[in-house]
Design an enzyme around this catalytic site. Sequence first.
Site, PDB file in Angstrom:
ATOM      1  N   SER A   3       0.857  -1.189   0.000  1.00 46.19           N
ATOM      2  CA  SER A   3       0.000   0.000   0.000  1.00 46.19           C
ATOM      3  C   SER A   3       0.885   1.227   0.000  1.00 46.19           C
ATOM      4  O   SER A   3       2.059   1.161   0.367  1.00 46.19           O
ATOM      5  CB  SER A   3      -0.880   0.002   1.246  1.00 46.19           C
ATOM      6  N   TYR A  36      -2.265  -0.773  10.197  1.00 48.94           N
ATOM      7  CA  TYR A  36      -2.324  -1.080   8.767  1.00 48.94           C
ATOM      8  C   TYR A  36      -1.002  -0.725   8.083  1.00 48.94           C
ATOM      9  O   TYR A  36      -0.428  -1.528   7.348  1.00 48.94           O
ATOM     10  CB  TYR A  36      -3.478  -0.294   8.150  1.00 48.94           C
TER      11      TYR A  36
END
Lengths: 292, 586
Positions: free
Chosen positions: B456, B469
């Site tokens: 990401s 995350y």
Amino acid sequence: MTRAVADELAVELRGFRRVQRLAYACAETVAARLEPGTTEREAARMQREWLRERGVRDWFHLPFAWFGDRTAFVNFRVPMQFFPTGRRLAPGMPFILDLAPVYEGYTADIGYSGSLGVNPVQDRLLADLEAHRELILREVRERRPLREIYAAVDRLMVRQGYANRHRAYPFGVIAHKVHRVRQRRWSPHVFGFGTQSLKGLASDALHGHREGWSPLWSPYRFSDHPPQPGLWAVEPHLGLRGTGAKFEEILVVTDSRDPEQSAFWLDDDPPWGSRRASEFERGGTRRWAEDR
Amino acid sequence: MTTLKDARERWVRTGGVELCVAELGDPDQPTVVLVHGYPDSKEVWSEVAARLAGRFHVVLYDVRGHGRSTAPRPLRGGFTLAKLTDDFLAVVDAVSPGRPVHLVGHDWGSVQSWEFVTVRRTEGRIASFTSMSGPSLDHFGHWINARVKRPTPRRVGQLLGQGARSWYVYLLHTPVLPELAWRGPLGTRWPKILERVERVPGGDYPTTSLPTDAAHGAWLYRDNVRSRLRRPRPDAYAHAPVQLITPLGDAFLSERLYDELERWAPRPTRRTLPAKHWIPRTRPDQLAAWITEFVTRVEGGRPEPTRPTGRYADRFGGQLVLVTGAGSGIGRATAFAFAESGARVVAVDRDAESAARTAELARLLGAPAAWAETTDVSDEHAMEKLAEKVTTEYGVVDVLVNNAGIGLSGSFFDTTPDDWRTVLDVNLWGVIHGCRLFGGRMAARGQGGHIVNVASAAAYQPSRALPAYSTSKAAVLMLSECLRAELADQDIGVTAICPGFVNTGITTTARFTGVDDEEQRRRQQRTARLYGLRNYPPEKVAEAILRSVVRNEAVVPVTPEARGAHLMSRFLPGALRRIARVEPKL
């Protein structure tokens, strides 16, 4: 509803139904005449001429034709890209014809998806559009806000594995209102849209703005209201990679308390639904309006 | 001859030489003739032949002067293409008198096969032709002529590029020296050179006949190259369907050589492979699969390439691709993109229904086969079982896409140990299990492959809102980089994809820590709306994934904001840190 009002409505609907059938007849005829090498412009012209010969003088919008990956609006960035191009049809290619004639003052707006020969992807898309047709009718009858119905359609598309392609339309609309149009001797159009029809939409937009509703059914805040009585041309458009499919037909919304009467498809012909699905199971090719 | 197990041998006498012919498999099946190159003998095909023997009647022969076949006398003038065609016809008449054969050639085997498939007298004897790393000398001649006559800068570049790659051809034209070198030091060192430079696995290949093969084979060049390039035949049209397999890392042949192939062979099936020259040794599985597919297609009367084909169909056709989290979003779009390129797809998701849906649509989009598997990537045992099943039933995965992931947002102090465990289990352990189980098998097979890990932009963009995350994704990014370093020697590429804000279902499943259920729902809806407004489609990420596999890229930020943040993390990290302190309003 008083009897007189009901009768008037019935007469009105008959007029709209007539022009919708005329539009489908046109789409079917033109679709049957498409062959390898036909361009989008030629297909659009065929539709225009066929309808002119049968007395159509005004348009909600001029006929569109999209071939190949243009059915899924791949890489569409500006509205001008919706207009027909020199793209040529080849065997197996999907196509969509979208036409909106005005006849005797009544407006139709239909979409007709098909392919030249076999296209299993588009067959699957068309079969899966059934669920959207049912979903939209059900939720409109429940009087849910249009914006929420839009989101529900979106969720169903995502679950089915498709991309929302009606988002590419102006304002991302899944539907818009249509009206009776006054017939004039001269009926000009701007950017493909008939001025009379635009006038209708504009006056609706003005009224709606005062009363808190909009003639455009979009994902935005201005569509956060229950369905407004009137005729809505509903056009969910699914895309899977380079293949797109849509249906477009008129949903009649009334202010009746009876759910059955509160919303219904202008020309609800049940056989096509089941036959389309069963034909998909058999793996045959079908066209959206084959059974009309 | 230990390398060709269970081969039946026979000798074919023709034009003053005796050819050693080996046969495998059932003679009633379609015949596939494998022709070797230079400096090789028929044993170069041993791995491919073994894989084809189950379905076809496989025939290999030593070209005159190579392996155990005898050499013509004198050597000069004994290796012309006409004589090689005589040999081929003699072999074919002996092994498959009544039925046309499927021809497969590599290197000089392909060069001479082009002659076979474009001359009149073999018409009706060849059913199909698969060419690897060996252009027709006639086509090559026309290719050069076209570039000399109209020297645009690009064409001159192509000419010079191929000219430089052909250095060995010039050397082979010098008298005596090549023979001396091959019979002397080059012959003894060649196996090591192959292993080091060309990454050909060691073992029982090359065979002991190498020095004589190479010395005799020099006449292949001397007898044919100059005459053909000077006066290429104008009518060298293929009379059988052609499949062209191009290794992209070939040090001797430019892929541009085949740019005008359509002129000579109608609608050829093109395949590309990220490998070096000796693909029969380094990529036997892939070659056997493509040959099988092509021969079966031609036998079934469908010589044209199948439609629909995506942009990278030449590269991914028939490959096995496994995508985790394939039930929605980026995973599903990636599965579709691979399917469109003709890959076989395994769609893995913890939701059975959506995985099945992905597989079904993948088949419609052009995947020759697609399967749905229901597995939670964080479950080690389930993943082991999945890997076992996939390997036994579908084969070794060629491209692995570790995509499954979940979102978690909220302050570090609101994130409970359980929250941490959930995120790390899926986002990091899922990737570890995938790389370990599928990547391990890929490495053990030793025929290349590719691993894509979806990280990401949060992997390099710190944020006070996404501690868990971002940590998990940063770990995925570094894991990918380390693995890339480790697997580079085995031709396995590893890519980390950093998408950015992409309109997928991750927003509706993401959790927000430290808030009640209603606030949770509100924030999910709000993020979903914001992502919807951003509206970056997962299809574009899928496109980036395929492209990164083809180009073997290391780290690929996808959306403009991801690319911007990536640049800033290198040149303006301070600014990124300041952005990280902003609390997003949800």
